[in-house]
Motif scaffolding. Sequence first.
Motif, PDB file in Angstrom:
ATOM      1  N   VAL A  85      -4.683   7.710  -5.694  1.00  0.00           N
ATOM      2  CA  VAL A  85      -3.723   8.578  -5.542  1.00  0.00           C
ATOM      3  C   VAL A  85      -3.648   9.424  -6.570  1.00  0.00           C
ATOM      4  CG1 VAL A  85      -1.136   8.494  -5.333  1.00  0.00           C
ATOM      5  CG2 VAL A  85      -2.441   6.669  -4.217  1.00  0.00           C
ATOM      6  N   PHE A 130      -3.339  -7.149  -3.000  1.00  0.00           N
ATOM      7  CA  PHE A 130      -4.263  -7.205  -1.998  1.00  0.00           C
ATOM      8  C   PHE A 130      -5.323  -8.392  -2.261  1.00  0.00           C
ATOM      9  CE2 PHE A 130      -3.220  -2.509  -2.900  1.00  0.00           C
ATOM     10  CZ  PHE A 130      -2.211  -2.774  -1.668  1.00  0.00           C
ATOM     11  N   ASN A 132      12.791   3.566  -1.997  1.00  0.00           N
ATOM     12  CA  ASN A 132      11.641   4.228  -1.909  1.00  0.00           C
ATOM     13  C   ASN A 132      10.939   4.282  -0.486  1.00  0.00           C
ATOM     14  OD1 ASN A 132      10.690   1.524  -1.266  1.00  0.00           O
ATOM     15  ND2 ASN A 132       9.055   1.260  -2.643  1.00  0.00           N
ATOM     16  N   MET A 140       1.284   3.014 -11.829  1.00  0.00           N
ATOM     17  CA  MET A 140       1.428   4.372 -11.346  1.00  0.00           C
ATOM     18  C   MET A 140       2.485   5.041 -12.176  1.00  0.00           C
ATOM     19  SD  MET A 140      -0.607   4.191  -8.996  1.00  0.00           S
ATOM     20  CE  MET A 140      -0.312   5.664  -8.013  1.00  0.00           C
ATOM     21  N   ALA A 159       0.838  -1.272   0.064  1.00  0.00           N
ATOM     22  CA  ALA A 159       0.248   0.154   0.107  1.00  0.00           C
ATOM     23  C   ALA A 159       0.895   1.118  -0.092  1.00  0.00           C
ATOM     24  CB  ALA A 159      -0.803   0.054   1.270  1.00  0.00           C
ATOM     25  N   ASN A 160       1.935   1.170   0.861  1.00  0.00           N
ATOM     26  CA  ASN A 160       2.939   2.485   0.745  1.00  0.00           C
ATOM     27  C   ASN A 160       3.564   2.518  -0.592  1.00  0.00           C
ATOM     28  OD1 ASN A 160       2.449   2.874   3.262  1.00  0.00           O
ATOM     29  ND2 ASN A 160       4.188   1.735   4.165  1.00  0.00           N
ATOM     30  N   ALA A 161       3.994   1.427  -1.144  1.00  0.00           N
ATOM     31  CA  ALA A 161       4.690   1.456  -2.494  1.00  0.00           C
ATOM     32  C   ALA A 161       3.829   2.227  -3.515  1.00  0.00           C
ATOM     33  CB  ALA A 161       5.078   0.158  -2.769  1.00  0.00           C
ATOM     34  N   ILE A 162       2.477   1.764  -3.526  1.00  0.00           N
ATOM     35  CA  ILE A 162       1.695   2.827  -4.570  1.00  0.00           C
ATOM     36  C   ILE A 162       1.307   4.022  -4.167  1.00  0.00           C
ATOM     37  CG2 ILE A 162       0.882   0.582  -5.725  1.00  0.00           C
ATOM     38  CD1 ILE A 162      -1.753   0.938  -4.506  1.00  0.00           C
ATOM     39  N   GLY A 163       1.612   4.456  -2.842  1.00  0.00           N
ATOM     40  CA  GLY A 163       1.729   5.897  -2.583  1.00  0.00           C
ATOM     41  C   GLY A 163       0.211   6.217  -1.934  1.00  0.00           C
ATOM     42  N   LEU A 164      -0.291   5.126  -1.303  1.00  0.00           N
ATOM     43  CA  LEU A 164      -1.627   5.378  -0.514  1.00  0.00           C
ATOM     44  C   LEU A 164      -1.149   6.282   0.573  1.00  0.00           C
ATOM     45  CD1 LEU A 164      -3.619   2.187  -0.513  1.00  0.00           C
ATOM     46  CD2 LEU A 164      -3.860   4.084  -2.241  1.00  0.00           C
ATOM     47  N   ARG A 185       7.108   7.996  -4.067  1.00  0.00           N
ATOM     48  CA  ARG A 185       6.331   6.960  -4.210  1.00  0.00           C
ATOM     49  C   ARG A 185       5.726   6.796  -5.537  1.00  0.00           C
ATOM     50  NH1 ARG A 185       5.205   5.469   1.385  1.00  0.00           N
ATOM     51  NH2 ARG A 185       7.469   4.679   1.976  1.00  0.00           N
TER      52      ARG A 185
END
Lengths: 400, 277
Positions: B142, B126, B85, B190, A303-308, B113
């Motif tokens: 995002v 997920f 990152n 992304m 989740a962090n890695a995709i920037g949430l 990120r």
Amino acid sequence: MSQQPAPQLPDPARTPLFYQRGFRSVLTQGIYVALTAIVLAYVIASLDLREFGFGFLSEPAGFKVGNQWLVDVDGVTNSRITMYLVGVWSTLRAVLVAILLATLVGVVVGVARLSSNWLVARMAMLFVEVFRNTPLLVQIVIWYAILLVGAPVIQNVLNVGDFLFLSNRGIAIPWPVPSDGLWGAPDWFVGIWVLALIAVGAVAMRVRAKRQEHERETGRILFANRWAMGVFAAGALISFLILGVPVSIDRPVIEGTSYAEGMLVQPEFAALVLGLTMYTGAFIAEIVRGSIQALPKGQTEAANAIGLTGYQRLTLVILPQALRQMIPSVTNQFLNVNKNSSLAYAVLFDDLFRVATIVQNKAGHALEMFFVIIITYMVISFAISAVMNVLNARVTAHRI
Amino acid sequence: MTSEDTASSEPAPPKISTEARPEPGTMVPERLIGQPDIITVSHVDKWFGDFQALDDVSLSVKEHEIVVILGPSGSGKSTFIRCLNRLEEHDAGRIVINGIELNEDVRNLNAIRSEVGMVFQQFNLFPHLSVLSNITLGLRKVRHLPRLDAEALAIQLLERVGIPEQAEKHPAQLSGGQQQRVAIARALAMQPKIMLFDEPTSALDPEMIKEVLDVMQELAESGMTMLVVTHEMGFAREVADRLFFFDEGALVEEGTPEHFFTSPREERTKLFLSQIL
Ligand SMILES: Nc1ncnc2c1ncn2[C@@H]1O[C@H](COP(=O)(O)OP(=O)(O)OP(=O)(O)O)[C@@H](O)[C@H]1O
Ligand SMILES: [Mg+2]
């Protein structure tokens, strides 16, 4: 192709009857049934069942029941069963409100316990330790004492903008009530409006589904959610006007030494619900914390890695998964709320158990009353389990 | 200081000093000459309690470069790329990625990120979301793309990794190789400039490794900057521009695949390569 000849085996030895699995199972069940029958026969034989029967429940009650809401019974013309059902209604209210609030408290405190903010995490831990490690009965009594002694007497009522009143008689808040409206409508017009709302809601859901389907087919953006909300709002407003504005908001007022109008949350109800909420909330918080911690660390990292953001991570990734883990344990907590609600007895809240005791004092028939009480609690428990099972089936529809 | 203590009590591992390193660019393959540095790492240390996981790591990576990171277990490979990152925070030194300094500034954290995508050994999809939603989640929440645009992009990415027909399934219904390809698509959604891979094929059955490596190779050919921790020597030999060899938290040796597989300089590199080749 050449087949191998099947290997020859000697005839199998017969298993003696006593060692056969089927016989074993019949035998143990037979013993169990026989023992149960003996115990039951003994109990029934020793009971005096000459008076057994439920006729006494339809006789006039002859006592009052407090903490009524949306019902109005004086106990003079009403039967005992009616008074009992008023008690059941009070239990249901308390249990339902406590379950909702406890879930809210549990999720917030459970998440707070895992906060990286030291103070927040410590406060949450303190909350859990205090409310989880003291008896519920004591907590309910203390809440009651705080509400009775700590709150001002009604002469010095705490008045928040003529909107909310707080005294030791309870908390009074504005509440919607049926009103005559534009064309002197009878009270049941409100019921029609509620039905209309349900119908409009169904229509709105249809609109949403249709638009989403079209979106998928045509690729055009059709704002399904906004349309659904618009349809619902318009439908609700139009039916409200057609029915002649059947609802008005009742603001509380003080008349002499008592409240009038509005909705009164009585100290007994508040103490019971607060006790159940905090106590159960502390347990649910631990369940929430446990199921969040049980998730693989990789979920947070992905989740962090995709920037949430932290909040998105919690609501979109962590909680939806933790929730599935939680449902069985949380169901147990909800069942406990139901059973623990009988502690209402301690603060004289007229729940089903207290009313049943009064009936039993007046009419005897203890055996029948205990029977009724137990059946009622079991029915409520089964209803809670059923709802939670449906929820569980829905969220676990996909194997994860 | 603890670092001095440990350094003096044990024989210090041989280190390549920055001065002794070849001039920047000399080790760089021809195709990257003239490309700007997109990652600059300077004297980075990382401590877990009193254990030093990264020890004075300095390096730079050029735009469009494919870097493979090698090293024995526990040598700090994962820790290093996780610092890039900011899944781990470095304790000393500086890391600058595409002009963004990795520091306490939360704006930089958000920026980084979206510059850097990551693929994990355990996929970390997920599980409660469909394949499509796994990919669109970041796009919608995002990047704030409308749902249909996000879904169209997600389908494109699934086509790119070769599994568009799996869009409606949940991760548990896919094979390991398919899951890892979804994870790559999720990171690509992304639109990162840099992709980090931490042993992307180590959790896969042998017959699925190739399908993931093929996707990575295609990605490399498309010009993505990639840092890949892997034990797949075939990939390292064929695809990498440069190899970094880590041991005990330090960058021990760097060079082209040719340099590594024909004439490694350091004893520890030789030992490691002899064990895994
Ligand atoms: N969160 C942590 N807390 C404490 N120590 C850690 C932590 N993460 C890593 N380490 C330690 O840091 C060292 C480097 O770990 P790292 O995961 O970077 O190694 P690696 O080179 O990726 O190894 P592998 O090939 O086994 O994945 C190891 O000794 C590990 O035990
Ligand atoms: Mg690793």
